[in-house]
Design an enzyme around this catalytic site. Structure first.
Site, short mmCIF file in Angstrom:
data_model
loop_
_atom_site.label_atom_id
_atom_site.label_comp_id
_atom_site.label_asym_id
_atom_site.label_seq_id
_atom_site.Cartn_x
_atom_site.Cartn_y
_atom_site.Cartn_z
CB CYS A 19 -0.98 -0.01 1.18
SG CYS A 19 -0.22 0.01 2.82
CG HIS A 31 -6.80 1.01 -1.75
ND1 HIS A 31 -7.08 0.13 -0.73
CD2 HIS A 31 -7.91 1.00 -2.54
CE1 HIS A 31 -8.30 -0.38 -0.89
NE2 HIS A 31 -8.82 0.14 -1.99
CG HIS A 65 -4.59 0.14 3.64
ND1 HIS A 65 -3.80 -0.59 2.80
CD2 HIS A 65 -5.65 0.57 2.88
CE1 HIS A 65 -4.34 -0.63 1.60
NE2 HIS A 65 -5.45 0.07 1.62
#
Length: 397
Positions: A276, A348, A336
């Site tokens: 990520c 993402h 994240h």
């Protein structure tokens, strides 16, 4: 009388021993506190700063052992110990290691080098570095080298992924003309013909030394001196690219969408695979900005835009962070990150690079990430010194 003298003498010796023991314990406690204090102030994040120092007691004199690449931290520790009258012997190994024989600079020499947490291929993939990335070389362990990348990340690269240079050789490389590969993926060739033998694969962001301009190709040199040809339609002169890049909202979104569907790879920071934060890092790098490696580092840069799920404040290019908030017993955990692209959506890397929405009525609504949303930060048009603007910081030139 003799018994009384012996008793007094014994008590005197006992007092000395107790006092000495107390002083030793006190000094040891002070020494431990000093090491912790220096580490906290100079190297709070072991991912980007190395200060691994311990102390052992040798008959009242403490032997400092370990290693560090922070001379100012070691000097500070020694000065503090002197001021507190603590006897010590300095056996700390300063990096770069003298065993490198002056070759303390390096260039990544393959399209994407896998950088690991320990000097072995089975170790965790910590991050990646693309071809032509200049690194500081700190020490060698067999066929592995401990290096520090331009974003200060510390990791290990095997000998096949790096070319070592002296300071003079590195200075010459920095002065040389270069190209940057701008297509997402491709190849270089042995001659100026795309049907010829491939020299190696290439990915966006790779940097190569420019030798000549030959019709539709650039003749280039790899850090390990291989010669190859790169199609002009897939690359740009680095100095020209540097002047033209603009990390605008539109360009950040355009770059991010070129990587749609890219597989998730823990530790990945390249068009061969991304985690990520590696994805957001790659987006910004391809637009001329070098940002920290991990989400837990990226969350500390830029300007706070929102922390109350008021997505109306967000602009394309903003980074959204997710995790668990701090409590009275636990610190915040950032696990994240994604990038806002507008229309209530963010892009993402989750399984693969994908687009999700915060709109409950959208088909790509991401309820899991919405529930763990922490905050949004804006990186563009800020004066954060942690963000390296390649126009202002001569990383490659």
């Amino acid at each position: 009388m003799k018994k009384q003298l012996f008793k007094i003498y014994s008590i005197f010796i006992l007092i000395i021993l107790i006092t000495s023991c107390t002083d030793t314990l006190k000094n040891k406690a002070v020494l431990i506190d000093e090491i912790i204090d220096v580490k906290t102030n100079f190297a709070p994040d072991k991912r980007v700063a190395l200060f691994a120092v311990t102390a052992t007691d040798d008959k009242g004199t403490y032997v400092l052992r370990g290693e560090s690449n922070l001379p100012e931290a070691v000097d500070h520790l020694k000065e503090d110990l002197k001021n507190k009258n603590i006897n010590f012997i300095d056996s700390i190994k300063m990096l770069p290691s003298s065993k490198l024989n002056g070759k303390i600079h390096g260039l990544i020499t393959i399209s994407v080098a896998n950088l690991r947490s320990n000097p072995k291929h089975s170790a965790e993939l910590g991050t990646q570095a693309t071809l032509g990335t200049p690194v500081n070389v700190l020490k060698q362990d067999g066929e592995w080298y401990l290096i520090q990348t331009p974003d200060k990340y510390l990791s290990w690269v095997d000998h096949g992924g790096i070319t070592l240079l002296t300071t003079d050789e590195f200075t010459s490389w920095k002065k040389a003309s270069k190209i940057v590969y701008t297509a997402i993926t491709g190849s270089s060739y042995t001659v100026s013909d795309k049907s010829s033998q491939i020299v190696s694969d290439l990915v966006a962001g790779d940097i190569l030394e420019l030798i000549a301009d030959e019709n539709d190709f650039y003749k280039v040199r790899y850090p390990d001196h291989r010669i190859a040809y790169v199609n002009k339609s897939e690359a740009s002169i680095y100095s020209n690219w540097l002047q033209q890049i603009n990390p605008s909202e539109k360009n950040l979104v355009t770059t991010s969408k070129k990587l749609m569907g890219l597989p998730y790879l823990w530790g990945g920071t390249s068009p061969k695979g991304v985690d990520c934060s590696g994805f957001t890092k790659t987006i910004y790098f391809l637009n001329g900005l070098v940002i920290p490696r991990d989400a837990s580092q990226q969350v500390h840069i830029g300007k706070l835009i929102d922390d109350a799920k008021d997505f109306s404040k967000l602009e394309p290019g903003d980074l959204l962070f997710f995790g668990t908030p701090a409590t009275a017993l636990k610190k915040e955990r950032v696990v994240h990150v994604g990038m806002w692209i507008g229309n209530n959506e963010f892009i993402h890397s989750s399984g693969q690079v994908r687009i999700s929405s915060v709109d409950k009525n959208a088909p790509n609504f991401d309820t899991d990430n919405l529930n763990r949303y922490l905050r949004t930060k804006r990186l563009i048009n800020t004066t954060d010194k942690t963000i390296l603007n390649l126009k202002e910081n001569p990383v490659f030139n």
